[in-house]
Design an enzyme around this catalytic site. Structure first.
Site, mmCIF file in Angstrom:
data_model
loop_
_atom_site.group_PDB
_atom_site.id
_atom_site.type_symbol
_atom_site.label_atom_id
_atom_site.label_comp_id
_atom_site.label_asym_id
_atom_site.label_seq_id
_atom_site.Cartn_x
_atom_site.Cartn_y
_atom_site.Cartn_z
ATOM 1 C CG HIS A 186 3.791 2.874 2.007
ATOM 2 N ND1 HIS A 186 3.096 2.594 3.158
ATOM 3 C CD2 HIS A 186 4.498 4.001 2.270
ATOM 4 C CE1 HIS A 186 3.367 3.489 4.081
ATOM 5 N NE2 HIS A 186 4.213 4.369 3.561
ATOM 6 C CD GLU A 200 2.106 -2.315 1.358
ATOM 7 O OE1 GLU A 200 3.069 -1.593 1.050
ATOM 8 O OE2 GLU A 200 1.801 -2.560 2.538
ATOM 9 C CB CYS A 223 0.587 1.354 6.849
ATOM 10 S SG CYS A 223 0.272 2.222 5.301
ATOM 11 C CB CYS A 259 -1.019 -0.023 2.255
ATOM 12 S SG CYS A 259 0.400 0.990 1.782
#
Length: 159
Positions: A61, A63, A91, A94
């Site tokens: 992701h 992040e 999410c 993260c």
């Protein structure tokens, strides 16, 4: 600056960079989420968009990518004094990494009622067992972030 918060134009500029990363992710066929890690002096440390498909890595992701790059550049797993700008509410995975990295402030654009982990879903930072809670600034660039996501998914879901 006496006030350690950056002036609004700087914050908007960092979110604009995150939006640019999200657009680039969409162009690669990735879910369009972008993130920018900013150091204590306002300098960009890392910027990335989602790369889960490209890297065949469910944890890639935006992040996670900027946190990893920032930690590697600093030689530390703690990113004290650093701020994170992301186009979508992080999410749970993260959000947990943000807590572990000790990110100072989290700015995010669009809320994620289905998959978010900050103000939706498990609300990672609200748990008593959460090691660190960043300052939260939701809604920065929300309209643009939402529009990018809606356009991406509309193109993939025929009427």
């Amino acid at each position: 600056m006496e006030d350690d918060l950056m002036a609004p134009p700087a914050r908007l500029g960092h979110m604009e960079r995150a939006l640019s990363e999200a657009r680039a992710a969409a162009a690669r066929g990735e879910v369009p989420v972008g993130a920018v890690l900013v150091g204590p002096a306002g300098e960009v440390i890392a910027a990335a968009g989602n790369r889960t498909r490209e890297l065949s890595d469910p944890s890639a992701h935006a992040e996670m990518l900027v946190i990893r790059e920032g930690a590697a550049k600093l030689g530390s797993e703690r990113l004290l004094g650093h701020d994170l700008y992301v186009t979508l509410e992080p999410c749970p995975m993260c959000a947990t990494a943000i807590s572990f990295a000790r990110i100072r402030r989290l700015y995010y654009g669009a809320p994620d009622p289905k998959g978010g982990g900050v103000e939706h879903g498990p609300r990672i930072f609200s748990h008593a067992t959460c090691h660190h809670r960043p300052e939260l600034y939701p809604g920065l660039g929300e309209a643009d972030a939402s529009a990018i996501l809606k356009a991406f998914f509309a193109a993939r879901r025929p009427d």
